[in-house]
Every structure is written in C-alpha cells, then in structure tokens.
Motif scaffolding. Structure first.
Motif, PDB file in Angstrom:
ATOM      1  N   ASP A  67       0.872  -1.174   0.000  1.00 29.88           N
ATOM      2  CA  ASP A  67       0.000   0.000   0.000  1.00 29.88           C
ATOM      3  C   ASP A  67       0.911   1.226   0.000  1.00 29.88           C
ATOM      4  OD1 ASP A  67      -1.517   2.264   0.848  1.00 29.88           O
ATOM      5  OD2 ASP A  67      -3.044   0.910   1.658  1.00 29.88           O
ATOM      6  N   PRO A  68       0.958   1.974  -1.106  1.00 26.41           N
ATOM      7  CA  PRO A  68       1.906   3.089  -1.235  1.00 26.41           C
ATOM      8  C   PRO A  68       1.827   4.101  -0.102  1.00 26.41           C
ATOM      9  CG  PRO A  68       0.864   2.636  -3.343  1.00 26.41           C
ATOM     10  CD  PRO A  68       0.159   1.790  -2.324  1.00 26.41           C
ATOM     11  N   SER A  69       0.626   4.426   0.359  1.00 29.09           N
ATOM     12  CA  SER A  69       0.492   5.428   1.408  1.00 29.09           C
ATOM     13  C   SER A  69       1.039   4.924   2.737  1.00 29.09           C
ATOM     14  CB  SER A  69      -0.974   5.850   1.569  1.00 29.09           C
ATOM     15  OG  SER A  69      -1.775   4.726   1.883  1.00 29.09           O
ATOM     16  N   LEU A  70       0.748   3.657   3.066  1.00 30.70           N
ATOM     17  CA  LEU A  70       1.269   3.083   4.301  1.00 30.70           C
ATOM     18  C   LEU A  70       2.776   2.873   4.217  1.00 30.70           C
ATOM     19  CD1 LEU A  70      -1.467   0.405   5.148  1.00 30.70           C
ATOM     20  CD2 LEU A  70      -1.122   2.642   6.215  1.00 30.70           C
ATOM     21  N   GLU A  71       3.235   2.443   3.063  1.00 29.29           N
ATOM     22  CA  GLU A  71       4.668   2.209   2.870  1.00 29.29           C
ATOM     23  C   GLU A  71       5.457   3.506   3.003  1.00 29.29           C
ATOM     24  OE1 GLU A  71       8.278   0.226   1.949  1.00 29.29           O
ATOM     25  OE2 GLU A  71       6.321  -0.567   2.531  1.00 29.29           O
ATOM     26  N   LYS A  72       4.878   4.578   2.510  1.00 29.38           N
ATOM     27  CA  LYS A  72       5.558   5.878   2.545  1.00 29.38           C
ATOM     28  C   LYS A  72       5.764   6.377   3.974  1.00 29.38           C
ATOM     29  CE  LYS A  72       5.218  10.569   0.665  1.00 29.38           C
ATOM     30  NZ  LYS A  72       4.403  11.493  -0.174  1.00 29.38           N
ATOM     31  N   HIS A  73       4.819   6.083   4.858  1.00 36.61           N
ATOM     32  CA  HIS A  73       4.862   6.639   6.206  1.00 36.61           C
ATOM     33  C   HIS A  73       5.278   5.623   7.280  1.00 36.61           C
ATOM     34  CE1 HIS A  73       2.047   9.400   4.082  1.00 36.61           C
ATOM     35  NE2 HIS A  73       2.760  10.308   4.734  1.00 36.61           N
ATOM     36  N   LYS A  74       5.638   4.416   6.865  1.00 36.19           N
ATOM     37  CA  LYS A  74       6.019   3.428   7.872  1.00 36.19           C
ATOM     38  C   LYS A  74       7.382   3.780   8.476  1.00 36.19           C
ATOM     39  CE  LYS A  74       8.634  -0.066   5.325  1.00 36.19           C
ATOM     40  NZ  LYS A  74       8.724  -1.479   4.932  1.00 36.19           N
TER      41      LYS A  74
END
Length: 221
Positions: free
Chosen positions: A168-175
């Motif tokens: 998930d790009p959004s979750l991956e970006k902020h992990k």
C-alpha cells in the motif's frame, strides 16, 4: 537439498534425466533401468515438467524450470527432510510464487519438513510453521510463524520486520523503518541466555533484556 542458484547447481554437461537420477545411481536405490527411468519421470511429473525434458540440457530451460529440476532431484530420493537454501532468491517475482506454491504442495502431499533459509520474512511467513531469526550465526528469536509476526521481541527481529514492504503506497511511505544497533546489548557482566518468554516463543538475551521482553509481551496481549 535445494540450492540457491538453479544454474550453477546443475551439471551443464549432463542431461536432465541423469541429473535427477544421479542420487539414485550413487546409492543404488533402483531395481533396474526401467525402475530408474520411471522414478525420474514421476519426479518430473510431480514438479510440473514434461517427460520430453529428460533428454535436454539445463541451458535449454528458464530459471524457474531449472529450479524445478533441482526440486525433482531432491524429491526423487524420497526424503523426509529437505534443506532449501534460498531457493527463490535468483528467480523473477512471478516465478517465485510458482516455486513457493510447488514447495507448499509437496510439503502437504509428501509430509515433508523443510529447513527454508531466506532473507525475505514475507516469504518465510508464507511457507513456514516456525521461524528462527538468526543474527551473526546465532539464533536470537524462535516462535511459531504468526506468533513471531504478531509479537516480535528481539530488536533484530523488529528491524527485519520493519523492512518488509507493505503493498500500500500510502502506508509504505509513512512506515517507520527500524535500524538494528548491536551495541545496545551489554553482555560484559550480565551474560545472555536462551529462554522461553511465552509458550514456544524463545528469545536470546541477558536477564535485564529478558525481563523487558516479558513485560513487553504481556502488554501486547
């Protein structure tokens, strides 16, 4: 054993039938030539390869097909235990799924046990019942697969899990990516031991660390 490199592990001067039959020949595990041939054909069929492939050489196959040949070579010996040394690391992503599904199927139909060695924990989770996390040649944490993902305790395990990509790009970006620092362990006086923190969940650490792991585990329940 199933090796990492599906090309280097096969004899490029030998035909597929001899490659698969070599173990049977060396240990005389066949009645006659017909029995030997039938065992090789059955092994090819089990891994999804055609009978006519037996007369070809390894360079005529794709990476995924070569790895299937390697798997057939292991299966033809009718083992109970197989060491799979990073068997998918040299393969394309689409081929990895095929080989993993094949290994899982063989595990169920033949009742096999694998020692599956890999760096990708998402792959390990897919195929393993129990996972041992190794740092610098020492097992630092051991637990059931889902238990390890739900309740990681050792800092090295947490760092490895934080590196697993999230689809998930959004979750991956902020992990938050954790970096393991071995210097956090001070074993000069308080020596580390291997201890069971919960049922079947073992961790390596000194008494101060183990106490912290117990409190952390209890807080997660």
């Amino acid at each position: 054993m199933i090796f990492q490199d599906p090309m280097a592990s096969l004899n490029e001067r030998a035909k597929v039938e001899y490659i698969i039959a070599e173990g049977l020949l060396n240990h005389h595990l066949y009645k006659d030539q017909e029995d030997l041939h039938n065992k090789v054909m059955n092994a090819l069929h089990e891994v999804g390869l055609l009978p006519e492939f037996a007369s070809r050489f390894p360079h005529e196959f794709s990476g995924g097909q070569r790895q299937r040949i390697g798997i057939a070579r292991a299966l033809v010996m009718e083992p109970e235990f197989i060491v799979a040394d990073e068997p998918i690391s040299a393969l394309d992503v689409s081929i990895r799924a095929q080989v993993l599904n094949l290994l899982n199927e063989m595990k169920k139909t033949r009742g096999l046990t694998y020692l599956f060695i890999a760096h990708d924990l998402s792959v390990v989770r897919f195929i393993s019942d129990r996972i041992a996390v190794i740092s610098k040649g020492r097992i630092v944490e051991l637990a059931e697969a889902e238990e390890l993902f739900l309740h990681p305790l050792h800092p090295y395990t947490k760092a490895l899990l934080s590196a697993v990509p999230i689809p998930d790009p959004s979750l991956e970006k902020h992990k938050k990516l954790l970096v393991y620092d071995p210097s956090i362990h001070d074993y000069s006086v308080d020596k580390p031991v291997w201890e069971e923190i919960a049922n079947g969940h073992f961790v390596y650490g000194n008494q101060r660390e183990l106490e912290g792991y117990r409190k952390e585990y209890e807080s997660q329940l």
